[in-house]
Design a protein around this motif. Structure first.
Motif, mmCIF file in Angstrom:
data_model
loop_
_atom_site.group_PDB
_atom_site.id
_atom_site.type_symbol
_atom_site.label_atom_id
_atom_site.label_comp_id
_atom_site.label_asym_id
_atom_site.label_seq_id
_atom_site.Cartn_x
_atom_site.Cartn_y
_atom_site.Cartn_z
ATOM 1 N N GLU A 137 0.526 -1.046 0.210
ATOM 2 C CA GLU A 137 -0.003 -0.031 0.179
ATOM 3 C C GLU A 137 1.205 1.293 -0.034
ATOM 4 O OE1 GLU A 137 -3.791 2.137 2.342
ATOM 5 O OE2 GLU A 137 -3.330 -0.330 3.174
ATOM 6 N N VAL A 138 0.289 2.153 -0.695
ATOM 7 C CA VAL A 138 1.297 3.750 -0.572
ATOM 8 C C VAL A 138 0.729 4.731 0.016
ATOM 9 C CG1 VAL A 138 1.208 5.599 -2.006
ATOM 10 C CG2 VAL A 138 1.625 3.200 -2.260
ATOM 11 N N PHE A 139 0.723 5.280 1.409
ATOM 12 C CA PHE A 139 0.018 5.833 2.062
ATOM 13 C C PHE A 139 0.946 7.604 1.910
ATOM 14 C CE2 PHE A 139 0.526 2.009 4.501
ATOM 15 C CZ PHE A 139 -0.224 2.012 5.165
ATOM 16 N N THR A 140 0.269 8.792 1.664
ATOM 17 C CA THR A 140 0.894 9.871 1.441
ATOM 18 C C THR A 140 0.279 10.449 2.606
ATOM 19 O OG1 THR A 140 -2.354 10.338 0.334
ATOM 20 C CG2 THR A 140 -0.628 9.759 -1.381
ATOM 21 N N GLN A 141 -0.309 10.140 3.406
ATOM 22 C CA GLN A 141 -0.064 10.638 5.005
ATOM 23 C C GLN A 141 0.914 10.674 5.553
ATOM 24 O OE1 GLN A 141 -2.452 13.560 4.528
ATOM 25 N NE2 GLN A 141 -2.639 12.914 2.754
ATOM 26 N N LEU A 142 1.887 10.015 5.519
ATOM 27 C CA LEU A 142 2.313 9.579 6.186
ATOM 28 C C LEU A 142 4.027 10.161 6.301
ATOM 29 C CD1 LEU A 142 2.657 7.285 8.613
ATOM 30 C CD2 LEU A 142 3.981 5.923 7.001
ATOM 31 N N TRP A 143 4.205 10.547 5.553
ATOM 32 C CA TRP A 143 5.860 11.202 5.495
ATOM 33 C C TRP A 143 4.825 12.217 4.542
ATOM 34 C CZ3 TRP A 143 9.264 7.080 3.329
ATOM 35 C CH2 TRP A 143 8.862 5.627 3.946
ATOM 36 N N GLY A 144 3.879 12.825 4.369
ATOM 37 C CA GLY A 144 3.717 13.497 3.360
ATOM 38 C C GLY A 144 3.248 13.898 2.010
ATOM 39 N N GLU A 145 2.291 14.401 1.405
ATOM 40 C CA GLU A 145 1.722 14.458 -0.537
ATOM 41 C C GLU A 145 2.741 14.369 -0.216
ATOM 42 O OE1 GLU A 145 -0.906 14.083 -1.740
ATOM 43 O OE2 GLU A 145 -2.314 13.825 0.204
ATOM 44 N N ASP A 146 3.843 14.959 -1.042
ATOM 45 C CA ASP A 146 5.529 15.258 -1.157
ATOM 46 C C ASP A 146 6.327 14.458 -1.362
ATOM 47 O OD1 ASP A 146 4.350 17.342 -2.875
ATOM 48 O OD2 ASP A 146 5.651 18.511 -1.126
ATOM 49 N N ASN A 147 6.000 13.496 -0.862
ATOM 50 C CA ASN A 147 6.918 11.647 -0.053
ATOM 51 C C ASN A 147 6.133 10.998 -0.121
ATOM 52 O OD1 ASN A 147 9.720 13.051 0.054
ATOM 53 N ND2 ASN A 147 9.215 14.186 1.649
ATOM 54 N N PRO A 148 5.419 10.522 -0.390
ATOM 55 C CA PRO A 148 4.521 9.409 -0.415
ATOM 56 C C PRO A 148 5.319 7.748 -0.098
ATOM 57 C CG PRO A 148 4.396 9.599 -2.795
ATOM 58 C CD PRO A 148 5.640 10.506 -2.169
ATOM 59 N N CYS A 149 4.216 7.233 0.867
ATOM 60 C CA CYS A 149 4.872 6.267 1.920
ATOM 61 C C CYS A 149 4.989 4.755 0.716
ATOM 62 C CB CYS A 149 5.002 6.356 2.710
ATOM 63 S SG CYS A 149 5.996 4.638 4.463
ATOM 64 N N MET A 150 5.896 4.297 0.314
ATOM 65 C CA MET A 150 5.151 2.884 -0.299
ATOM 66 C C MET A 150 5.638 1.668 1.235
ATOM 67 S SD MET A 150 6.497 -0.319 -3.200
ATOM 68 C CE MET A 150 5.848 1.814 -4.068
ATOM 69 N N LEU A 151 4.790 1.210 1.391
ATOM 70 C CA LEU A 151 4.723 0.100 2.171
ATOM 71 C C LEU A 151 4.724 -1.200 1.516
ATOM 72 C CD1 LEU A 151 4.802 -1.426 5.165
ATOM 73 C CD2 LEU A 151 2.093 -1.936 5.025
ATOM 74 N N MET A 152 6.241 -2.516 1.494
ATOM 75 C CA MET A 152 6.948 -3.584 1.251
ATOM 76 C C MET A 152 6.619 -3.803 2.245
ATOM 77 S SD MET A 152 9.092 -2.290 -2.020
ATOM 78 C CE MET A 152 9.095 -3.408 -2.718
ATOM 79 N N VAL A 153 6.056 -5.505 2.093
ATOM 80 C CA VAL A 153 6.021 -7.154 2.895
ATOM 81 C C VAL A 153 6.587 -8.099 1.825
ATOM 82 C CG1 VAL A 153 4.223 -5.917 4.322
ATOM 83 C CG2 VAL A 153 3.692 -7.421 1.782
ATOM 84 N N LYS A 154 7.181 -8.732 2.774
ATOM 85 C CA LYS A 154 7.542 -10.504 1.835
ATOM 86 C C LYS A 154 6.934 -11.071 3.883
ATOM 87 C CE LYS A 154 11.722 -12.577 1.808
ATOM 88 N NZ LYS A 154 13.589 -12.288 0.928
ATOM 89 N N ARG A 155 6.969 -12.420 2.548
ATOM 90 C CA ARG A 155 6.207 -13.716 4.156
ATOM 91 C C ARG A 155 7.410 -14.752 4.658
ATOM 92 N NH1 ARG A 155 2.367 -15.984 6.378
ATOM 93 N NH2 ARG A 155 2.375 -18.589 6.357
ATOM 94 N N LEU A 156 7.269 -14.801 5.626
ATOM 95 C CA LEU A 156 8.589 -15.763 6.301
ATOM 96 C C LEU A 156 8.330 -16.898 6.274
ATOM 97 C CD1 LEU A 156 10.961 -13.498 7.958
ATOM 98 C CD2 LEU A 156 10.920 -13.495 6.194
#
Length: 156
Positions: A137-156
């Motif tokens: 998912e991408v979060f535009t509010q976590l680091w601000g609109e100018d720095n969209p945060c992408m959450l990446m995951v991996k199943r171990l």
């Protein structure tokens, strides 16, 4: 170049001092002084592994466990002179081994989203993809609109 060791630093080892020089050698990723200081502060209380070549720390990875199921790659850095030599891959693999021993199921990392044009973070995302992380998912509010945060995951 031969990676001689990946180790947990001893109790009298100043992780922040050693890792600060690596972060400052990576201004393309760590140019915001307040963020850099925050990383160094958090690093002192979180598990951190060091990559050592010829008795010199050339890279590190800091991670945090959020709960009994999930952990996060909090920050990682490899000195630019040692990029593309397998050190980052070795650090991630070592932490994943530790997490699997603790029965952690999910491993996550936050990075700048692909909607941002930063070429250095494009390299970062490519590295995480190569390590098996996938965008969630991408979060535009976590680091601000100018720095969209992408959450990446991996199943171990």
């Amino acid at each position: 170049m031969k990676l001689s060791n990946i180790e947990l630093p001893g109790p009298f080892y100043d992780k922040a001092e050693v890792c600060e020089s690596i972060l400052r050698a990576l201004p393309q990723w760590f140019k915001k002084e307040t963020a850099l200081i925050q990383y160094l502060t958090e690093m002192e209380r979180l598990p951190t592994l060091l990559a050592v070549v010829d008795n010199e720390c050339v890279g590190f990875i800091t991670f945090k466990q959020h709960n009994e199921y999930a952990a996060e790659l909090y920050i990682m850095g490899v000195h630019p002179e040692y990029h593309r030599q397998g050190i980052g891959r070795a650090l991630v693999n070592r932490v994943e081994s530790i997490l699997r021993q603790q029965s952690i199921e999910y491993w996550q990392v936050k990075t700048l989203a692909s909607s941002h044009s930063d070429t250095f973070y494009a390299q970062t995302r490519a590295f995480y993809f190569s390590m098996g992380f996938r965008p969630l998912e991408v979060f535009t509010q976590l680091w601000g609109e100018d720095n969209p945060c992408m959450l990446m995951v991996k199943r171990l």
